[in-house]
Design an enzyme around this catalytic site. Sequence first.
Site, PDB file in Angstrom:
ATOM      1  N   CYS A   4      -1.054   2.176   1.930  1.00 44.25           N
ATOM      2  CA  CYS A   4      -1.555   3.003   0.826  1.00 44.25           C
ATOM      3  C   CYS A   4      -1.697   2.116  -0.406  1.00 44.25           C
ATOM      4  O   CYS A   4      -1.574   0.889  -0.309  1.00 44.25           O
ATOM      5  CB  CYS A   4      -0.656   4.206   0.561  1.00 44.25           C
ATOM      6  SG  CYS A   4       0.965   3.820  -0.155  1.00 44.25           S
ATOM      7  N   ASN A  39       2.458   1.503  -1.870  1.00 40.33           N
ATOM      8  CA  ASN A  39       3.548   1.337  -0.908  1.00 40.33           C
ATOM      9  C   ASN A  39       4.884   1.851  -1.444  1.00 40.33           C
ATOM     10  O   ASN A  39       5.937   1.303  -1.155  1.00 40.33           O
ATOM     11  CB  ASN A  39       3.687  -0.126  -0.491  1.00 40.33           C
ATOM     12  CG  ASN A  39       4.555  -0.331   0.748  1.00 40.33           C
ATOM     13  OD1 ASN A  39       5.264  -1.338   0.870  1.00 40.33           O
ATOM     14  ND2 ASN A  39       4.538   0.609   1.666  1.00 40.33           N
ATOM     15  N   CYS A  47       4.993   5.651  -1.884  1.00 40.65           N
ATOM     16  CA  CYS A  47       4.989   7.084  -1.562  1.00 40.65           C
ATOM     17  C   CYS A  47       4.539   7.329  -0.124  1.00 40.65           C
ATOM     18  O   CYS A  47       5.346   7.465   0.780  1.00 40.65           O
ATOM     19  CB  CYS A  47       4.090   7.867  -2.532  1.00 40.65           C
ATOM     20  SG  CYS A  47       4.746   8.009  -4.217  1.00 40.65           S
ATOM     21  N   ARG A  48       3.223   7.375   0.077  1.00 42.71           N
ATOM     22  CA  ARG A  48       2.698   7.838   1.363  1.00 42.71           C
ATOM     23  C   ARG A  48       2.946   6.869   2.515  1.00 42.71           C
ATOM     24  O   ARG A  48       3.395   7.280   3.598  1.00 42.71           O
ATOM     25  CB  ARG A  48       1.212   8.152   1.232  1.00 42.71           C
ATOM     26  CG  ARG A  48       0.914   9.370   0.378  1.00 42.71           C
ATOM     27  CD  ARG A  48      -0.585   9.582   0.213  1.00 42.71           C
ATOM     28  NE  ARG A  48      -1.198   8.487  -0.540  1.00 42.71           N
ATOM     29  CZ  ARG A  48      -2.504   8.341  -0.713  1.00 42.71           C
ATOM     30  NH1 ARG A  48      -3.347   9.225  -0.170  1.00 42.71           N
ATOM     31  NH2 ARG A  48      -2.977   7.338  -1.432  1.00 42.71           N
ATOM     32  N   SER A  49       2.651   5.601   2.315  1.00 39.81           N
ATOM     33  CA  SER A  49       2.803   4.678   3.454  1.00 39.81           C
ATOM     34  C   SER A  49       4.263   4.483   3.860  1.00 39.81           C
ATOM     35  O   SER A  49       4.555   4.444   5.068  1.00 39.81           O
ATOM     36  CB  SER A  49       2.119   3.337   3.175  1.00 39.81           C
ATOM     37  OG  SER A  49       2.661   2.676   2.065  1.00 39.81           O
ATOM     38  N   ASP A 104      -2.228  12.973  -1.803  1.00 43.75           N
ATOM     39  CA  ASP A 104      -1.582  11.951  -2.630  1.00 43.75           C
ATOM     40  C   ASP A 104      -0.663  12.615  -3.653  1.00 43.75           C
ATOM     41  O   ASP A 104      -1.118  13.169  -4.655  1.00 43.75           O
ATOM     42  CB  ASP A 104      -2.633  11.110  -3.345  1.00 43.75           C
ATOM     43  CG  ASP A 104      -2.022   9.895  -4.026  1.00 43.75           C
ATOM     44  OD1 ASP A 104      -0.773   9.840  -4.149  1.00 43.75           O
ATOM     45  OD2 ASP A 104      -2.777   8.996  -4.422  1.00 43.75           O
TER      46      ASP A 104
END
Length: 380
Positions: free
Chosen positions: A8, A11, A13-15, A123
Site C-alpha cells: 500500500c 505500509n 495500515c492496509r498492507s 482506505d
Amino acid sequence: MKKVLFVCHGNICRSPMAEFVMKDLVEKAGLSAQFEIASAATSTEEIGNPVYPPARRKLAEHGISCAGKTARQMTRRDYETYDYLIAMDHNNLRNMARFVWGDPEHKVSLLMDHTRRPGDVADPWYTGDFEATWQDVLEGCTALLDAANTGAFGDPTPTRVTTDIKKGPFIVVSGHDLEDLHQLLEQTSGTGVNVYTHSEMLPAHGYPGLNKYPQLAGNFGTAWQNQQKEFENLPAPVLFTTNCLMPPRPSYADRVYTTSVVGYEGMMHITADSQGHKDFSPLIRQAKALGGYEHDHSMSGINGGHMLTTGFAHAAVLAHAPALIDAIKARKVRHIFLIGGCDGAHPGRNYYTELAKKVPMDSLILTLACGKYRFNDLDL
C-alpha cells in the site's frame, strides 16, 4: 513455498493488516511452512514507523498481533523474490510500476480482484472506518488462500470416500497440508503403495488434482482423538503434516513421521530442501517392509458407516444456487441448519449427531469445523 508481498502507500495500515491477517489464516490452516508473507510501501513517508494504532487495535480485536512490524519501502528485488505482489488499490498499482518493470511475469494484482467484489480495499486513512478495511482485507486474504489451493488442485467436487483398507502396503497421512500429500502421491506413483487420508486430511479427496492419483485409496480411521486406539499395531507408517499428533504408543511409535510444524521427540522429521521438495522415500521403504494388511481390512466411521462424503466447497454449492433458490421459493427446502461444533471424544456426547439424524427431510445441513466428523458416515 509461495511468497506473498502486500503493498500500500505507507505500509502502516492496509498492507500490514493484510500481512498479519494472511499469516493468521495460513497458520490456522496449518500451512505456515508453505508461505512467506510480508508487506511494503510504495512511498518513503512512513519508513521505520510502526503499524498505525487504530489498525493495530483492529487486528488485536481479532487476536492478531503485529508487534515489531515497521514500514519499509518496496524494492525492485521484491519483484524477483515474491511470487505474488498484491496491491490494495489502483493508486498503489500505478506507484508500483517503477519497481516491477511492466510486470512481465504477471505477479501483480489487486487484493479485492481475488474476490467476487473486485476493486479497492477501503482506505481508513481517509475514511477512519477500520472495520470496513478489516472486512475487505479478510475477504481478500481468504480468497487468496482459497485460490492457492484451488489454483493448484482445482475446485473441490462432492466425492465419496471409503473407510475400508485394501490389502498390501500403505501410508496414512494426517493433518491439513495438501502440498505434502501431493508430493507423497507423486513419489508413491507406480510403487504399489496406497495412501490413505486421516482425520482433517479427508477433504483432500474432493480436489481433482489429488483425487486423480489412483493410489489415493480412501480414509483411515475416524477423529484425531482416536488415533492411539486406531493406530495400535498399525502395519504402516503415518505422516503428520500439521497438528493433532498425540503421544505415540510403543506399538507404532517406530512408524510415525512428522514434517513442517509438527515434531515429537524420537520421531523422524522430514524437512524440505531450498525448493520446498521433501523426500518421503523413508516412509515408502517402511510401508513396503511392513507390508500392510494381509487381507482387505474393514473399518468404519464413528456411526458404523463405510462411506464418507466430502468436497462440498463453495464452488460446488454455488454451482447449484439457482436450483436451491427455486427449491426454497417452492418451500421444498424449509430449513437450513448450520452445525459448527464438535461433540468431543467422550461417550454420550452425541448432540450434533442426534441433531443431524433428526432434522426434517426438507432441510439442508451446512457444517463448520469438526462437527461433521461425528456424522459424515451417516446416510442422510
